[in-house]
Design a protein around this motif. Structure first.
Motif, mmCIF file in Angstrom:
data_model
loop_
_atom_site.group_PDB
_atom_site.id
_atom_site.type_symbol
_atom_site.label_atom_id
_atom_site.label_comp_id
_atom_site.label_asym_id
_atom_site.label_seq_id
_atom_site.Cartn_x
_atom_site.Cartn_y
_atom_site.Cartn_z
ATOM 1 N N ALA C 142 61.835 -50.042 32.491
ATOM 2 C CA ALA C 142 60.843 -49.232 31.869
ATOM 3 C C ALA C 142 59.675 -48.925 32.749
ATOM 4 O O ALA C 142 59.210 -49.813 33.639
ATOM 5 C CB ALA C 142 60.140 -49.491 30.551
ATOM 6 N N GLU C 143 59.142 -47.482 32.940
ATOM 7 C CA GLU C 143 57.868 -47.458 33.804
ATOM 8 C C GLU C 143 56.721 -46.810 33.049
ATOM 9 O O GLU C 143 55.500 -47.038 33.343
ATOM 10 C CB GLU C 143 58.340 -46.436 35.085
ATOM 11 C CG GLU C 143 59.098 -47.218 35.813
ATOM 12 C CD GLU C 143 60.072 -46.381 36.740
ATOM 13 O OE1 GLU C 143 60.924 -46.705 37.434
ATOM 14 O OE2 GLU C 143 59.951 -45.021 36.734
ATOM 15 N N LEU C 144 56.974 -46.271 32.159
ATOM 16 C CA LEU C 144 55.809 -45.110 31.386
ATOM 17 C C LEU C 144 56.323 -44.749 29.752
ATOM 18 O O LEU C 144 57.195 -44.089 29.683
ATOM 19 C CB LEU C 144 55.792 -43.694 32.224
ATOM 20 C CG LEU C 144 54.578 -42.747 31.789
ATOM 21 C CD1 LEU C 144 53.243 -43.283 31.489
ATOM 22 C CD2 LEU C 144 54.587 -41.730 32.743
ATOM 23 N N LEU C 145 55.544 -45.385 29.324
ATOM 24 C CA LEU C 145 55.485 -45.169 27.532
ATOM 25 C C LEU C 145 54.700 -44.427 27.119
ATOM 26 O O LEU C 145 53.259 -44.507 27.593
ATOM 27 C CB LEU C 145 55.587 -46.676 26.989
ATOM 28 C CG LEU C 145 55.416 -46.654 25.490
ATOM 29 C CD1 LEU C 145 56.494 -46.134 24.936
ATOM 30 C CD2 LEU C 145 55.096 -48.246 24.994
ATOM 31 N N SER C 146 55.016 -43.302 26.315
ATOM 32 C CA SER C 146 54.077 -42.552 25.792
ATOM 33 C C SER C 146 54.263 -42.343 24.351
ATOM 34 O O SER C 146 55.380 -41.996 23.872
ATOM 35 C CB SER C 146 54.287 -41.007 26.338
ATOM 36 O OG SER C 146 54.224 -40.927 27.896
ATOM 37 N N ILE C 147 53.180 -42.513 23.954
ATOM 38 C CA ILE C 147 53.114 -42.567 22.197
ATOM 39 C C ILE C 147 52.214 -41.230 21.696
ATOM 40 O O ILE C 147 50.984 -41.126 22.100
ATOM 41 C CB ILE C 147 52.759 -43.642 21.384
ATOM 42 C CG1 ILE C 147 53.480 -44.926 21.943
ATOM 43 C CG2 ILE C 147 52.685 -43.591 19.975
ATOM 44 C CD1 ILE C 147 53.209 -46.317 21.474
ATOM 45 N N LEU C 181 57.756 -52.744 21.796
ATOM 46 C CA LEU C 181 58.487 -51.876 22.574
ATOM 47 C C LEU C 181 58.554 -52.842 23.731
ATOM 48 O O LEU C 181 59.594 -53.076 24.555
ATOM 49 C CB LEU C 181 58.124 -50.604 22.779
ATOM 50 C CG LEU C 181 58.629 -49.651 21.554
ATOM 51 C CD1 LEU C 181 57.861 -48.374 21.952
ATOM 52 C CD2 LEU C 181 60.014 -49.592 21.424
ATOM 53 N N PHE C 182 57.416 -53.139 24.313
ATOM 54 C CA PHE C 182 57.296 -53.703 25.902
ATOM 55 C C PHE C 182 57.413 -55.394 25.747
ATOM 56 O O PHE C 182 57.702 -56.088 26.669
ATOM 57 C CB PHE C 182 55.951 -53.264 26.467
ATOM 58 C CG PHE C 182 56.338 -52.040 27.383
ATOM 59 C CD1 PHE C 182 57.711 -51.753 27.201
ATOM 60 C CD2 PHE C 182 55.416 -51.339 27.837
ATOM 61 C CE1 PHE C 182 57.833 -50.224 27.892
ATOM 62 C CE2 PHE C 182 55.749 -50.220 28.579
ATOM 63 C CZ PHE C 182 56.830 -49.550 28.539
ATOM 64 N N GLY C 183 57.358 -55.890 24.383
ATOM 65 C CA GLY C 183 57.545 -57.453 24.243
ATOM 66 C C GLY C 183 56.229 -58.147 24.931
ATOM 67 O O GLY C 183 56.613 -59.206 25.535
ATOM 68 N N ILE C 240 60.081 -43.078 26.807
ATOM 69 C CA ILE C 240 59.844 -44.136 27.513
ATOM 70 C C ILE C 240 60.586 -43.548 28.912
ATOM 71 O O ILE C 240 61.910 -43.108 28.856
ATOM 72 C CB ILE C 240 60.380 -45.070 27.072
ATOM 73 C CG1 ILE C 240 59.891 -45.823 25.797
ATOM 74 C CG2 ILE C 240 60.388 -46.355 27.940
ATOM 75 C CD1 ILE C 240 60.383 -47.045 24.998
ATOM 76 N N LEU C 241 59.846 -43.316 29.897
ATOM 77 C CA LEU C 241 60.510 -43.234 31.029
ATOM 78 C C LEU C 241 60.946 -44.417 31.665
ATOM 79 O O LEU C 241 60.058 -45.310 31.830
ATOM 80 C CB LEU C 241 59.577 -42.476 32.108
ATOM 81 C CG LEU C 241 60.064 -41.951 33.346
ATOM 82 C CD1 LEU C 241 61.073 -40.990 33.394
ATOM 83 C CD2 LEU C 241 58.712 -41.454 34.268
ATOM 84 N N GLY C 242 62.285 -44.652 32.270
ATOM 85 C CA GLY C 242 62.570 -45.628 32.947
ATOM 86 C C GLY C 242 63.085 -45.309 34.072
ATOM 87 O O GLY C 242 63.392 -44.056 34.495
ATOM 88 N N SER C 243 63.834 -46.349 34.758
ATOM 89 C CA SER C 243 64.017 -46.040 36.292
ATOM 90 C C SER C 243 65.277 -45.120 36.378
ATOM 91 O O SER C 243 65.785 -44.564 37.105
ATOM 92 C CB SER C 243 64.240 -47.352 37.150
ATOM 93 O OG SER C 243 65.322 -48.190 36.282
#
Lengths: 332, 332, 332, 332
Positions: C142-147, C181-183, C240-243
């Motif tokens: 994960a790199e960028l999470l948007s809510i 989500l990111f724990g 969630i933008l991931g690699s």
């Protein structure tokens, strides 16, 4: 560079004039039309000459004839053009008379010149990608093909009178699409049709809404739905159920904007009609013709393909009237 | 017919060469490049001459100069071209140095020649339609604008070194989009940024992932999200929350096919990168420049607009480093 | 079978009363409320007794206390319930005062009774599936999470006064979602906020529109967008933008009907508000509590989790006021 | 409170047992089954008694009989239950023999007790909303109705043998949906059918893939597409073309998550099969029956409705064999 003479100066001729002009390997040399002023107007727009049809066909300088005249003249113009040694691109349908189209075929078959019929939808990027995915086995073996093909609004009654009827004018595109996607002809056809949009269409002996079911010898089924009116725009969807899944081509929409308000979540209508929806396809079908002529390869849609679709349209009309399944073999 | 000299023969210059050539009101006369072979190659492709930059600018036959060279040369080339009386179209950004760009502005402002900065996205049909819907009040008064702008993959490190950094190279497009959509400049900017994709980007003092929040004097907020990598393609979405609803521009996708299998329901990726996604926009921005030059109207994106976006980029870099909100007024 | 005493008889208490009653492993024994008539009404609806709060907490027959009273009473009621040996389920937020919440924590930590905080969204099937897909590495790292989290309409000003403000009342849900989500907790937070919907909200010292950017020590970024008003319904999206790609949770809509007319292609609004949108989540969070109590396992959302979210809300309020990034460590 | 005796303890009986139990106005008193152990198992699960069918029908304490036995027993059990003065809810289809169903009808019509046939799909929230929108004229006058109804996988051959065939077992749901949506019976039907999924289905004299076209006296057309296999899940879509637009019910999907990667943009499959897809519908059809019994109003789906759908199924089988359109009047 292929030098092209365009026969006809109506709406669809205008579309082709643009394709010819924009293609780096073809140039528009001359235009003719039944109404000379129309030819002159189009000619001046594209910087070429307006002549009469016979002159264009006779001109040794012209390599290819593009036939976009009224359908009842197609067979004869194909024959004359071939006799003059021209490559030919002819709008669909080949003819309104299946018999006349067959005669045309036998008259010109010895010449072995490139003759391509303009079923533009085969060149639509979405439908090509569909064909590719299908042939690549992405959904396994095909079982049931469904085509939704609705025009935005019925044409004028004057047009319907000379159109050859719903099956030869409109559903013929879908018949060709079936043959294209499945790579062969169905065995039988069964049609149920109405004129529910406008009773005057019925008075002309035609239909405005129809459902055709086609069956292949191996059991594959096809449904084609046609309507002359879809208030929301040109509805052109295809789906194929295969043993491993479903492929769907969605409508191409006017833009990618979504507006959410109290009233709902609104996205854009399909492209309004064929000029917008199949813009790329018209360009690409012409490029395919030019390439086949230059490379001396087979054209991708032959006169025989055009006759197959016409035979299906004729069978459809018979089935709709009889209320029973008809074998396509009786029309080939 | 506007005669155009193109400075630069790299990738983006190639895009512009096509726009100039295809536009019926402009013709490409000459190309120059820092590497003469590149200019020759492009020139031969478009049937024009390869010359050196000074010759092009000096040529009285040339009406307009299109600057597509490396960014550090922009200001000087704008000044020279204006001094030679040319209309100028210059790729974004105006400069890497805000100070130099301001100097350029004051040096040429007396000339009152058309100078347009190439923020192509303003000409994207979807974003234009978004602007139109917003201005028409379709979702009431705007409150919160969100821009998602992710590249498919990071550029080479060599490019990043000379790019001016994420804010001047990439987010500058989004800054201009904010100004375009909201028709004015925000009051402050606050940035949080990382280099999480590639630590080497961090070693160059740059970021690969960033979120900027902008605030307008009237309370409107803007969020811009940038990432140098989106494995699924070029992600270019915008949404605007207004008092009466939400407007969203979705991604433009490669085709309209959906495949449903046991594995899920799969549709197509976004267009891969800017050349595909903004194909129409590049064509239309050039047409807008040509039209402004011919009609002697104001160009739609002025040098001042270019400087505003650059100032926002500089402010963003400062905010990212400081970890605090900065007032844009300090950079104008 | 767990016997439950419900403290509070307002709207959210009604939601919980239904969960308790429908769950085959819990039964509603008694209800209390600050306004006794409200307790009586709810009690008669669910066939249980209306009592006062002290009686419920003291009743040796009651296994668990469900706290759905006004927030300023939460800490004390937790302490009393724990002192009486009850398992506790407490609505979010733990308290409006971070200090008081911390005191509560230290007061009850020796007891080691199950105490769960009601962040219902963790139990939404879509967000659980999102968490699962993320942890399974479906989009890489994960790199960028948007809510995006917008209410359909602002609450009454009377409610806003006692709500603790946007961050403790509304965004606290999103803070907990980030932690879920990111724990783990982010390192810093930076907020930009406005009251653009209603100036009276500003007069109360609160905001109605806000953007928070959170940064993790490893560079991951998070954006939370809140608005008190979305005319089209409750907007609850996460991406969630991931690699290796992007995961998105779309809105849950009212129905799956699409209407296409001349006016566009219209689909349905999101579910109107939290009672509809999170119906399943409320049921499942209660089931999770019951299961943890019965199986003597750790509750899925602890008091410490509740305090973390509250600390983030307090940090957000400070950042919004200061216009700068704040370190979360200062609030833990 | 209606006391209910359930005849049958198979899969669908289990679904109904839950509906009866969860409905606050009905209670499950007894269950019977051809295999007594099955009845006992279900009875113990729902805390009621397992008895034999005759005892249940004879029990004066029981208000309503719910028939979920094998189809060949339906008519007789309806007759017996009515003779005993019970209200009756009977699973579809009424019978495999149209003649027997008609006899049942004439045998019980004097009794005027509530008898409802379980065409659950009429109670699906999406299809109800579709019916509402259609009747409200949201797309003008209906012209063409299309139903896509694919099962995820073919049932065992053993089931197919006793199922009554594709038309009475599967397409009968769609026939009832046609009657529901259009509020009356079509005039004729024309079917094209294959067994392309499994040749063994053909050896049993049945089909696995079929297209039916129905025509109304006023020209409205209907297409029903059935397949026993859709690898991606239960495909249940309906669309109605009207004079002013198109209404579509999309599939209900497993979740609202979208995953975008290099491989494409992936959303979730449709709910896997009828138990998941029509969960709410089963609950609501039972509530409608209970309400009709309690309020002494007409049941929403009468025995006559059940017989109409059965007649259409029989006509479909004749048409498929004959390869021609058949008039429905010959089967009523």
């Amino acid at each position: 560079m292929i030098k092209v003479g365009l026969l006809g100066a109506g709406r669809i001729a205008g579309v082709h004039a643009m394709s010819v002009t924009r293609n780096p390997d073809s140039s528009l040399v001359a235009v003719s039309d039944f109404i000379p002023e129309n030819a002159e107007k189009l000619a001046s727009q594209y910087g070429c000459s307006a002549r009469n049809t016979d002159e264009i066909i006779a001109d040794p300088n012209i390599d290819a004839v593009l036939i976009a005249t009224s359908t009842d003249t197609h067979s004869e113009l194909i024959e004359q053009s071939v006799a003059a040694g021209k490559a030919v691109f002819c709008e669909k349908p080949v003819d309104l008379s299946l018999e006349r189209a067959r005669l045309c075929y036998s008259n010109i078959k010895a010449a072995s010149l490139p003759i391509m019929i303009g079923f533009n939808r085969r060149f639509d990027p979405n439908f090509k990608a569909l064909k590719f995915a299908l042939d690549a086995g992405e959904v396994g073996k095909a079982e049931l093909l469904s085509i939704t093909s609705f025009d935005p609004a019925p044409p004028p009654l004057a047009y319907i009178k000379v159109s050859g009827g719903l099956f030869k004018d409109m559903m013929i595109h879908d018949f060709d699409m079936v043959n294209f996607l499945f790579g062969g002809l169905p065995k039988s056809i069964m049609v149920s049709a109405s004129s529910i949009i406008d009773k005057k269409i019925s008075e002309l002996g035609d239909y405005d809404t129809a459902v055709a079911t086609l069956k292949y010898a191996d059991g594959r089924l096809v449904v084609i739905k046609n309507s002359r009116r879809a208030a929301y725009g040109y509805d052109q969807r295809i789906e194929i159920l295969g043993s491993k899944g479903l492929l769907q081509v969605q409508n191409v929409v006017e833009d990618d904007i979504i507006k959410s308000t109290e009233m709902g979540v609104q996205s854009s209508n399909p492209e309004y009609f064929f000029l917008e929806r199949y813009k790329a396809a018209y360009k690409k079908e012409w490029a395919a013709f030019v390439s086949a002529v230059q490379m001396k390869t087979t054209v991708p849609i032959t006169l025989a393909d055009g006759i197959s679709a016409l035979a299906m349209a004729e069978a459809a009309a018979v089935s709709a009237k009889a209320g029973s399944e008809v074998e396509l073999a009786n029309f080939l």
